[in-house]
Design a protein around this motif. Structure first.
Motif, PDB file in Angstrom:
ATOM      1  N   ALA A   1       0.827  -1.205   0.000  1.00  0.00           N
ATOM      2  CA  ALA A   1       0.000   0.000   0.000  1.00  0.00           C
ATOM      3  C   ALA A   1       0.865   1.260   0.000  1.00  0.00           C
ATOM      4  CB  ALA A   1      -0.934  -0.007   1.210  1.00  0.00           C
ATOM      5  N   GLU A   2       1.982   1.223   0.723  1.00  0.00           N
ATOM      6  CA  GLU A   2       2.886   2.370   0.741  1.00  0.00           C
ATOM      7  C   GLU A   2       3.503   2.615  -0.629  1.00  0.00           C
ATOM      8  OE1 GLU A   2       5.680   1.546   3.808  1.00  0.00           O
ATOM      9  OE2 GLU A   2       4.195   1.691   5.435  1.00  0.00           O
ATOM     10  N   LEU A   3       3.896   1.540  -1.313  1.00  0.00           N
ATOM     11  CA  LEU A   3       4.434   1.699  -2.663  1.00  0.00           C
ATOM     12  C   LEU A   3       3.369   2.230  -3.621  1.00  0.00           C
ATOM     13  CD1 LEU A   3       6.709  -1.433  -3.264  1.00  0.00           C
ATOM     14  CD2 LEU A   3       7.407   0.923  -2.825  1.00  0.00           C
ATOM     15  N   THR A   4       2.165   1.732  -3.474  1.00  0.00           N
ATOM     16  CA  THR A   4       1.075   2.164  -4.354  1.00  0.00           C
ATOM     17  C   THR A   4       0.788   3.654  -4.191  1.00  0.00           C
ATOM     18  OG1 THR A   4       0.094  -0.041  -4.228  1.00  0.00           O
ATOM     19  CG2 THR A   4      -1.332   1.725  -4.980  1.00  0.00           C
ATOM     20  N   ALA A   5       1.063   4.177  -3.006  1.00  0.00           N
ATOM     21  CA  ALA A   5       0.799   5.600  -2.748  1.00  0.00           C
ATOM     22  C   ALA A   5       1.832   6.529  -3.388  1.00  0.00           C
ATOM     23  CB  ALA A   5       0.749   5.840  -1.240  1.00  0.00           C
ATOM     24  N   LEU A   6       2.958   5.996  -3.854  1.00  0.00           N
ATOM     25  CA  LEU A   6       3.981   6.834  -4.477  1.00  0.00           C
ATOM     26  C   LEU A   6       3.460   7.421  -5.791  1.00  0.00           C
ATOM     27  CD1 LEU A   6       7.311   4.784  -4.107  1.00  0.00           C
ATOM     28  CD2 LEU A   6       6.730   6.950  -2.981  1.00  0.00           C
ATOM     29  N   PRO A   7       3.824   8.655  -6.116  1.00  0.00           N
ATOM     30  CA  PRO A   7       3.448   9.231  -7.415  1.00  0.00           C
ATOM     31  C   PRO A   7       4.037   8.406  -8.558  1.00  0.00           C
ATOM     32  CG  PRO A   7       4.286  10.918  -5.925  1.00  0.00           C
ATOM     33  CD  PRO A   7       4.555   9.610  -5.270  1.00  0.00           C
ATOM     34  N   VAL A   8       3.331   8.322  -9.642  1.00  0.00           N
ATOM     35  CA  VAL A   8       3.762   7.497 -10.775  1.00  0.00           C
ATOM     36  C   VAL A   8       5.133   7.914 -11.269  1.00  0.00           C
ATOM     37  CG1 VAL A   8       3.236   6.879 -13.173  1.00  0.00           C
ATOM     38  CG2 VAL A   8       1.398   6.976 -11.475  1.00  0.00           C
ATOM     39  N   GLU A   9       5.426   9.208 -11.307  1.00  0.00           N
ATOM     40  CA  GLU A   9       6.700   9.674 -11.856  1.00  0.00           C
ATOM     41  C   GLU A   9       7.904   9.241 -11.006  1.00  0.00           C
ATOM     42  OE1 GLU A   9       4.741  13.106  -9.567  1.00  0.00           O
ATOM     43  OE2 GLU A   9       4.161  11.568 -11.041  1.00  0.00           O
ATOM     44  N   ARG A  10       7.673   8.880  -9.737  1.00  0.00           N
ATOM     45  CA  ARG A  10       8.776   8.453  -8.863  1.00  0.00           C
ATOM     46  C   ARG A  10       8.979   6.945  -8.860  1.00  0.00           C
ATOM     47  NH1 ARG A  10       8.607  10.267  -2.942  1.00  0.00           N
ATOM     48  NH2 ARG A  10      10.512   9.002  -3.073  1.00  0.00           N
ATOM     49  N   ARG A  11       8.033   6.231  -9.379  1.00  0.00           N
ATOM     50  CA  ARG A  11       8.095   4.774  -9.258  1.00  0.00           C
ATOM     51  C   ARG A  11       9.272   4.121  -9.983  1.00  0.00           C
ATOM     52  NH1 ARG A  11       1.550   3.418  -9.632  1.00  0.00           N
ATOM     53  NH2 ARG A  11       0.999   4.685  -7.783  1.00  0.00           N
ATOM     54  N   PRO A  12       9.686   4.598 -11.170  1.00  0.00           N
ATOM     55  CA  PRO A  12      10.857   3.986 -11.802  1.00  0.00           C
ATOM     56  C   PRO A  12      12.141   4.119 -10.981  1.00  0.00           C
ATOM     57  CG  PRO A  12       9.581   5.196 -13.433  1.00  0.00           C
ATOM     58  CD  PRO A  12       9.005   5.546 -12.081  1.00  0.00           C
ATOM     59  N   GLU A  13      12.174   5.018 -10.005  1.00  0.00           N
ATOM     60  CA  GLU A  13      13.356   5.185  -9.162  1.00  0.00           C
ATOM     61  C   GLU A  13      13.496   4.051  -8.147  1.00  0.00           C
ATOM     62  OE1 GLU A  13      12.893   8.934  -7.239  1.00  0.00           O
ATOM     63  OE2 GLU A  13      12.571  10.046  -9.109  1.00  0.00           O
TER      64      GLU A  13
ATOM     65  N   ALA B   1       3.172  -7.441 -11.324  1.00  0.00           N
ATOM     66  CA  ALA B   1       2.713  -6.291 -10.537  1.00  0.00           C
ATOM     67  C   ALA B   1       3.645  -5.106 -10.722  1.00  0.00           C
ATOM     68  CB  ALA B   1       2.622  -6.673  -9.064  1.00  0.00           C
ATOM     69  N   LEU B   2       4.941  -5.375 -10.795  1.00  0.00           N
ATOM     70  CA  LEU B   2       5.906  -4.295 -10.979  1.00  0.00           C
ATOM     71  C   LEU B   2       5.691  -3.586 -12.311  1.00  0.00           C
ATOM     72  CD1 LEU B   2       8.442  -2.783  -9.978  1.00  0.00           C
ATOM     73  CD2 LEU B   2       9.812  -4.525 -11.159  1.00  0.00           C
ATOM     74  N   ALA B   3       5.459  -4.353 -13.358  1.00  0.00           N
ATOM     75  CA  ALA B   3       5.244  -3.767 -14.679  1.00  0.00           C
ATOM     76  C   ALA B   3       4.023  -2.858 -14.678  1.00  0.00           C
ATOM     77  CB  ALA B   3       5.098  -4.865 -15.726  1.00  0.00           C
TER      78      ALA B   3
END
Length: 540
Positions: A247-259, A275-277
């Motif tokens: 849930a914490e990862l899901t809350a991250l903004p999309v633009e930060r997720r590739p980091e 799920a990662l993709a």
């Protein structure tokens, strides 16, 4: 008639969506079957193979075994449509579940964990349960439970039942599914399998079957699954640490997720490559793959070799994948059928995978017996054997037959390998050649096509061999011989492996003449069982 769409996946292949139509239950016939797994069959003179040769009607139990291990639910074959085979499979299950209760109770769990066939075992368990409930026969609960070995399968089982038999779940079915839920529902499985696309969600299964939690955390998991299903915005319980991390990862903004490329962080959140993709909402580049490879299961690695190459995964990550692919312990735990390795080999272009896949294939074939004496192996390469064995079309029935025939030859003392159709050709061995190299040579020059002249091939190539193995779909053409193995002395065993599971056989089964379905390691273990005279045992 009610119609319900559901999706079942076989262990070997992803199946397309299948329409299941609720129909009246087929009649349960009173059939007396001998308590031995090699059953004598009688000639039915008016029965013919699809190519016009005399055929032999199998007993219901033998017919079910043969069809089950060679049948993928919803899959067409050359001579039989998917609907016809599915219907025949269900009718056989309903018959045998009532007439051979003890045998059926052993057969279903073996079909799932021995033959490793998901869809066939689920359908068999549920149709058998339906027939046994109607007949007042106990024992369905344990059979249903035994067929469900992955966390998405309770939902698939319920979806099948709803589509085929309606809303009411009999107690044995409900309790069998609930038993499986208690074994299989975890935080990781919830995150992996409880998706919006599932016809029946985890929460649906919990509400329909009322499983009793094995521990407080699982009780919290059940309640959370129901909340997810109904879209209730409630806090994730403290006991579900992995769900909270996701849930914490899901809350991250999309633009930060590739980091986010820390493998440990992704593992704590129960992140799979699928799920990662979806979570990244961007292309899976080399960094993304390298971050998830340590968490990937064996079969996921096997399926994604082409994706690794396309993304340019580095040599260190590729070396780690190759080491896992060729590790005998990993191969054993994966329970992967040999066809998977051949399919993977056909799909990749980078030479760095060739050696680990070859080693993995050899490990997967470790149960192929080392046979002494002279062995004649006949591989059917007729037109019907060119039908697709795998959904992606990379494997044909004759590919499977050739691979197992060559594997037997590699383990035998004095083998003779023959490709046959209209005419036949002996396949010459090359000392030291690997199995995959031999298969490539066979594929390049030994697919004949056209009809199935089995009797002519046996007669031409049999020359005092100690055993004969025929890998075929049994659709022999008629050229005046009622038994395709008539030129082989009765004292010499003839083993037929039927890859397609058609109803009628090309030879009677009895002393010295044996027919099996499918090409699993368990099937190959039958040769020494038969030759030891242990004719009262199945592979379960």
């Amino acid at each position: 008639m009610a119609r319900f769409n559901f999706k079942l996946r076989a262990n070997r292949h992803e199946l397309d969506e299948v329409d299941v139509v609720r129909r009246p239950a087929p009649p349960v016939h009173a059939v007396r079957v001998p308590r031995q797994w090699i059953v004598e069959e009688r000639v039915i003179s008016e029965r013919l193979t699809e190519e016009g040769a005399p055929a032999f009607l199998r007993s219901p139990r033998l017919e079910l075994f043969l069809l089950a291990v060679s049948h993928m639910v919803g899959s067409d074959t050359f001579y039989e449509s998917a609907g016809e085979r599915d219907s025949r499979f269900r009718e056989l299950v309903r018959t045998v579940a009532v007439t051979e209760v003890d045998w059926f109770a052993r057969f279903v769990p073996w079909l799932r964990t021995g033959a490793m066939l998901r869809s066939a075992s689920i359908v068999a368990a549920l149709e058998g349960a339906a027939a046994q409930v109607e007949a007042g026969i106990p024992g369905s609960r344990a059979v249903v439970d035994s067929a469900l070995q992955r966390a998405d399968e309770p939902g698939e089982a319920v979806a099948y039942w709803l589509g085929r038999h309606g809303r009411r779940l009999p107690k044995p079915v409900k309790r069998g599914v609930a038993d499986a839920v208690r074994r299989l529902y975890t935080e990781r499985s919830l995150l992996k399998y409880d998706t919006d696309t599932a016809a029946v969600r985890f929460g649906d299964v919990v509400e329909l079957t009322h499983p009793v939690a094995v521990a407080p955390w699982q009780g919290d998991l059940f309640r959370h699954a129901v909340d997810r299903r109904h879209g209730r915005d409630r806090a994730v319980p403290e006991s579900l640490a992995m769900v909270r991390a996701r849930a914490e990862l899901t809350a991250l903004p999309v633009e930060r997720r590739p980091e986010v490329t820390d493998p440990a962080l992704l593992a704590r959140a129960g992140m799979t490559w699928e799920a990662l993709a979806g979570w990244r909402q961007s292309t899976m580049d080399a960094a993304a793959w390298e971050s998830i490879i340590p968490s990937m299961g064996y079969l996921a690695l096997l399926r994604n070799l082409r994706n690794f190459d396309a993304a340019g995964v580095g040599d260190d990550a590729a070396a780690a994948v190759a080491a896992r692919l060729s590790d005998p312990g990993e191969v054993a735990r994966s329970r992967a059928l040999p066809m998977r390795f051949l399919s993977a080999y056909r799909s990749v272009r980078d030479a760095r995978w060739a050696h680990p896949l070859e080693r993995a294939l050899q490990h997967a074939l470790g149960n192929v017996p080392a046979l002494d004496g002279r062995l004649l192996i006949l591989v059917d390469t007729s037109g019907s054997m060119g039908a697709r064995f795998s959904k992606d079309g990379t494997l044909r029935y004759w590919d499977a037959a050739a691979m197992f025939g060559l594997a037997l030859a590699a383990r035998a003392v004095a083998p003779t390998v023959v490709s046959f159709s209209v005419g036949s050709r002996e396949f010459p061995p090359e000392p030291g050649e690997s199995l995959l190299s031999a298969l490539g040579r066979f594929r390049a020059g030994y697919f004949i096509g056209s009809g199935t002249e089995t009797e002519k091939a046996v007669r031409r190539h049999y020359g005092g061999h100690d055993r004969v193995v025929i890998l075929t779909d049994e659709q022999a053409a008629f050229h005046g011989a009622r038994d395709v193995a008539r030129s082989v002395p009765a004292r010499v065993p003839v083993y037929t492996w039927n890859l397609a599971g058609y109803r009628l056989g090309h030879t009677p089964v009895g002393a010295g003449r044996h027919t099996f379905g499918g090409l699993s390691d368990a099937a190959f273990s039958m040769i020494p069982l038969v030759e030891a005279g242990d004719t009262d045992r199945w592979p379960f």
